[in-house]
Design a protein around this motif. Structure first.
Motif, PDB file in Angstrom:
ATOM      1  N   TYR A 169       0.838  -1.202   0.000  1.00  0.00           N
ATOM      2  CA  TYR A 169       0.000   0.000   0.000  1.00  0.00           C
ATOM      3  C   TYR A 169       0.868   1.246   0.000  1.00  0.00           C
ATOM      4  O   TYR A 169       1.836   1.350   0.763  1.00  0.00           O
ATOM      5  CB  TYR A 169      -0.903   0.024   1.232  1.00  0.00           C
ATOM      6  CG  TYR A 169      -1.658   1.313   1.411  1.00  0.00           C
ATOM      7  CD1 TYR A 169      -2.766   1.595   0.628  1.00  0.00           C
ATOM      8  CD2 TYR A 169      -1.250   2.258   2.347  1.00  0.00           C
ATOM      9  CE1 TYR A 169      -3.465   2.783   0.781  1.00  0.00           C
ATOM     10  CE2 TYR A 169      -1.944   3.447   2.517  1.00  0.00           C
ATOM     11  CZ  TYR A 169      -3.045   3.707   1.724  1.00  0.00           C
ATOM     12  OH  TYR A 169      -3.720   4.880   1.881  1.00  0.00           O
ATOM     13  N   GLY A 170       0.512   2.196  -0.848  1.00  0.00           N
ATOM     14  CA  GLY A 170       1.144   3.506  -0.857  1.00  0.00           C
ATOM     15  C   GLY A 170       0.085   4.577  -0.971  1.00  0.00           C
ATOM     16  O   GLY A 170      -0.669   4.606  -1.965  1.00  0.00           O
ATOM     17  N   ALA A 171      -0.014   5.469   0.009  1.00  0.00           N
ATOM     18  CA  ALA A 171      -1.083   6.471   0.028  1.00  0.00           C
ATOM     19  C   ALA A 171      -1.011   7.405  -1.171  1.00  0.00           C
ATOM     20  O   ALA A 171      -2.031   7.888  -1.655  1.00  0.00           O
ATOM     21  CB  ALA A 171      -1.033   7.279   1.328  1.00  0.00           C
ATOM     22  N   ARG A 172       0.193   7.653  -1.695  1.00  0.00           N
ATOM     23  CA  ARG A 172       0.353   8.576  -2.818  1.00  0.00           C
ATOM     24  C   ARG A 172       0.773   7.850  -4.102  1.00  0.00           C
ATOM     25  O   ARG A 172       1.288   8.464  -5.030  1.00  0.00           O
ATOM     26  CB  ARG A 172       1.374   9.657  -2.461  1.00  0.00           C
ATOM     27  CG  ARG A 172       0.926  10.538  -1.291  1.00  0.00           C
ATOM     28  CD  ARG A 172       1.858  11.723  -1.094  1.00  0.00           C
ATOM     29  NE  ARG A 172       2.037  12.527  -2.273  1.00  0.00           N
ATOM     30  CZ  ARG A 172       1.158  13.427  -2.712  1.00  0.00           C
ATOM     31  NH1 ARG A 172       0.016  13.621  -2.054  1.00  0.00           N
ATOM     32  NH2 ARG A 172       1.391  14.111  -3.812  1.00  0.00           N
ATOM     33  N   TYR A 173       0.538   6.576  -4.149  1.00  0.00           N
ATOM     34  CA  TYR A 173       0.981   5.782  -5.294  1.00  0.00           C
ATOM     35  C   TYR A 173       0.325   6.237  -6.590  1.00  0.00           C
ATOM     36  O   TYR A 173       0.946   6.186  -7.660  1.00  0.00           O
ATOM     37  CB  TYR A 173       0.677   4.304  -5.044  1.00  0.00           C
ATOM     38  CG  TYR A 173       1.081   3.401  -6.175  1.00  0.00           C
ATOM     39  CD1 TYR A 173       2.426   3.220  -6.508  1.00  0.00           C
ATOM     40  CD2 TYR A 173       0.127   2.712  -6.922  1.00  0.00           C
ATOM     41  CE1 TYR A 173       2.806   2.387  -7.547  1.00  0.00           C
ATOM     42  CE2 TYR A 173       0.495   1.874  -7.963  1.00  0.00           C
ATOM     43  CZ  TYR A 173       1.833   1.715  -8.268  1.00  0.00           C
ATOM     44  OH  TYR A 173       2.202   0.894  -9.308  1.00  0.00           O
ATOM     45  N   TYR A 174      -0.909   6.712  -6.520  1.00  0.00           N
ATOM     46  CA  TYR A 174      -1.611   7.116  -7.739  1.00  0.00           C
ATOM     47  C   TYR A 174      -0.959   8.322  -8.420  1.00  0.00           C
ATOM     48  O   TYR A 174      -1.195   8.567  -9.599  1.00  0.00           O
ATOM     49  CB  TYR A 174      -3.067   7.458  -7.430  1.00  0.00           C
ATOM     50  CG  TYR A 174      -3.956   6.277  -7.152  1.00  0.00           C
ATOM     51  CD1 TYR A 174      -3.446   4.990  -6.987  1.00  0.00           C
ATOM     52  CD2 TYR A 174      -5.329   6.439  -7.035  1.00  0.00           C
ATOM     53  CE1 TYR A 174      -4.267   3.911  -6.716  1.00  0.00           C
ATOM     54  CE2 TYR A 174      -6.169   5.369  -6.775  1.00  0.00           C
ATOM     55  CZ  TYR A 174      -5.633   4.108  -6.616  1.00  0.00           C
ATOM     56  OH  TYR A 174      -6.459   3.052  -6.350  1.00  0.00           O
ATOM     57  N   CYS A 175      -0.169   9.064  -7.695  1.00  0.00           N
ATOM     58  CA  CYS A 175       0.460  10.258  -8.275  1.00  0.00           C
ATOM     59  C   CYS A 175       1.484   9.911  -9.357  1.00  0.00           C
ATOM     60  O   CYS A 175       1.732  10.711 -10.251  1.00  0.00           O
ATOM     61  CB  CYS A 175       1.133  11.089  -7.184  1.00  0.00           C
ATOM     62  SG  CYS A 175      -0.027  11.781  -5.978  1.00  0.00           S
ATOM     63  N   ASP A 176       2.086   8.722  -9.261  1.00  0.00           N
ATOM     64  CA  ASP A 176       3.071   8.333 -10.272  1.00  0.00           C
ATOM     65  C   ASP A 176       2.925   6.870 -10.675  1.00  0.00           C
ATOM     66  O   ASP A 176       3.879   6.233 -11.120  1.00  0.00           O
ATOM     67  CB  ASP A 176       4.495   8.609  -9.783  1.00  0.00           C
ATOM     68  CG  ASP A 176       4.796   7.947  -8.433  1.00  0.00           C
ATOM     69  OD1 ASP A 176       3.958   7.168  -7.950  1.00  0.00           O
ATOM     70  OD2 ASP A 176       5.877   8.213  -7.890  1.00  0.00           O
ATOM     71  N   SER A 177       1.733   6.335 -10.539  1.00  0.00           N
ATOM     72  CA  SER A 177       1.478   4.952 -10.911  1.00  0.00           C
ATOM     73  C   SER A 177       1.665   4.761 -12.413  1.00  0.00           C
ATOM     74  O   SER A 177       1.244   5.608 -13.209  1.00  0.00           O
ATOM     75  CB  SER A 177       0.048   4.571 -10.525  1.00  0.00           C
ATOM     76  OG  SER A 177      -0.317   3.320 -11.052  1.00  0.00           O
ATOM     77  N   PRO A 178       2.295   3.666 -12.847  1.00  0.00           N
ATOM     78  CA  PRO A 178       2.415   3.412 -14.282  1.00  0.00           C
ATOM     79  C   PRO A 178       1.052   3.185 -14.916  1.00  0.00           C
ATOM     80  O   PRO A 178       0.106   2.744 -14.259  1.00  0.00           O
ATOM     81  CB  PRO A 178       3.280   2.152 -14.354  1.00  0.00           C
ATOM     82  CG  PRO A 178       3.134   1.503 -13.021  1.00  0.00           C
ATOM     83  CD  PRO A 178       2.944   2.613 -12.040  1.00  0.00           C
ATOM     84  N   GLY A 179       0.948   3.463 -16.192  1.00  0.00           N
ATOM     85  CA  GLY A 179      -0.336   3.363 -16.876  1.00  0.00           C
ATOM     86  C   GLY A 179      -0.704   1.965 -17.308  1.00  0.00           C
ATOM     87  O   GLY A 179      -1.862   1.711 -17.644  1.00  0.00           O
ATOM     88  N   GLU A 180       0.243   1.039 -17.319  1.00  0.00           N
ATOM     89  CA  GLU A 180      -0.038  -0.321 -17.758  1.00  0.00           C
ATOM     90  C   GLU A 180       0.261  -1.316 -16.641  1.00  0.00           C
ATOM     91  O   GLU A 180       1.359  -1.330 -16.087  1.00  0.00           O
ATOM     92  CB  GLU A 180       0.786  -0.673 -19.002  1.00  0.00           C
ATOM     93  CG  GLU A 180       0.398   0.126 -20.243  1.00  0.00           C
ATOM     94  CD  GLU A 180       1.071  -0.408 -21.491  1.00  0.00           C
ATOM     95  OE1 GLU A 180       1.667  -1.512 -21.427  1.00  0.00           O
ATOM     96  OE2 GLU A 180       0.999   0.267 -22.524  1.00  0.00           O
ATOM     97  N   ASN A 181      -0.720  -2.113 -16.309  1.00  0.00           N
ATOM     98  CA  ASN A 181      -0.589  -3.201 -15.337  1.00  0.00           C
ATOM     99  C   ASN A 181       0.165  -2.797 -14.067  1.00  0.00           C
ATOM    100  O   ASN A 181       1.159  -3.424 -13.696  1.00  0.00           O
ATOM    101  CB  ASN A 181       0.120  -4.399 -15.999  1.00  0.00           C
ATOM    102  CG  ASN A 181      -0.648  -4.931 -17.181  1.00  0.00           C
ATOM    103  OD1 ASN A 181      -1.835  -5.216 -17.100  1.00  0.00           O
ATOM    104  ND2 ASN A 181       0.046  -5.068 -18.307  1.00  0.00           N
ATOM    105  N   PRO A 182      -0.285  -1.739 -13.383  1.00  0.00           N
ATOM    106  CA  PRO A 182       0.418  -1.313 -12.163  1.00  0.00           C
ATOM    107  C   PRO A 182       0.356  -2.380 -11.083  1.00  0.00           C
ATOM    108  O   PRO A 182      -0.662  -3.063 -10.922  1.00  0.00           O
ATOM    109  CB  PRO A 182      -0.343  -0.050 -11.745  1.00  0.00           C
ATOM    110  CG  PRO A 182      -1.704  -0.211 -12.337  1.00  0.00           C
ATOM    111  CD  PRO A 182      -1.491  -0.935 -13.637  1.00  0.00           C
TER     112      PRO A 182
END
Length: 231
Positions: A169-182
């Motif tokens: 889990y990362g609270a801010r992961y969506y800020c730099d999550s890859p666009g394919e198969n994160p």
């Protein structure tokens, strides 16, 4: 070996992950592309998990013998993240297919059932409007698959028991999550989980709602479902 857990093949593709008016860790909404995968129609139930326990000699959950938790069709509960991963590894060995826990992205895509931007698997209507809502989850989980299926034919998404995911889990992961198969952060201290819980005040979660827990903990409302590659 016959695979006890029934699977539904999903086509993958693009979807919008997250919710702008949700919690901070659900933002920003971002486009994700997933490869096709298969996911279990319901969370893993006692019948399936008992086969694993009998084959491996692992101990049963403390809830397995309690009223309201021990029907073969109840979702298995009080399993930690490592228990869930061990089940996936055992099922892989027995079946010849590679089973694992779903990523958060796969879980949310599956929960949405093909609906775009909906709060819940069925749409925008609040859970309290669903038939029989007031009579469910009085003292424990319901039998798996006894609610309504979503558009993909999946049951108990966002309700009944919380479900472990593969990701840290990362609270801010969506800020730099890859666009394919994160697949989530490379490291962390808590594992991600998704879905609603029979024992919480808010028993049905939104599709985008995230939660997390130490992977060593076992709670009476935590279970899991499995995924594998589409053959």
């Amino acid at each position: 070996m016959r695979i006890l857990t029934e699977l539904i093949g999903l086509p993958g593709g693009e979807f919008e992950m997250g919710q702008e008016n949700g919690r901070e860790d659900e933002r920003p909404v971002h486009r994700v592309t997933l490869a096709p995968f298969a996911i279990s129609r319901c969370p893993v139930v006692n019948l399936d998990y008992d086969a694993f326990l009998n084959a491996t000699g692992r101990a049963r959950s403390e809830y397995r013998g309690r009223d309201g938790f021990s029907d073969p069709r109840h979702p298995v509960v009080a399993v930690n993240w490592f228990d869930a991963v061990a089940f996936c590894n055992w099922l892989s060995q027995q079946s010849g297919r590679r089973f694992r826990l779903p990523t958060e992205a796969e879980w949310e895509y599956a929960a949405r059932g093909g609906l775009r931007g909906a709060d819940y698997p069925w749409g925008a209507e609040p859970p309290s409007t669903r038939p029989g809502y007031a009579g469910r989850w009085r003292q424990g989980p319901e039998l798996a698959g006894t609610g309504n299926a979503n558009g993909f034919g999946l049951y108990d998404m966002c309700e009944n028991v919380k479900e472990w995911c593969a990701d840290w889990y990362g609270a801010r992961y969506y800020c730099d999550s890859p666009g394919e198969n994160p697949k989530g952060p490379a490291r962390g201290t808590r594992r991600s989980a998704r879905g609603g819980s029979w024992r919480l005040q808010v028993k049905v979660a939104r599709c985008a709602a995230r939660s997390s827990l130490s992977p060593t903990f076992r709670y009476a409302d935590f279970g899991f479902r499995v995924v594998c590659a589409v053959e």
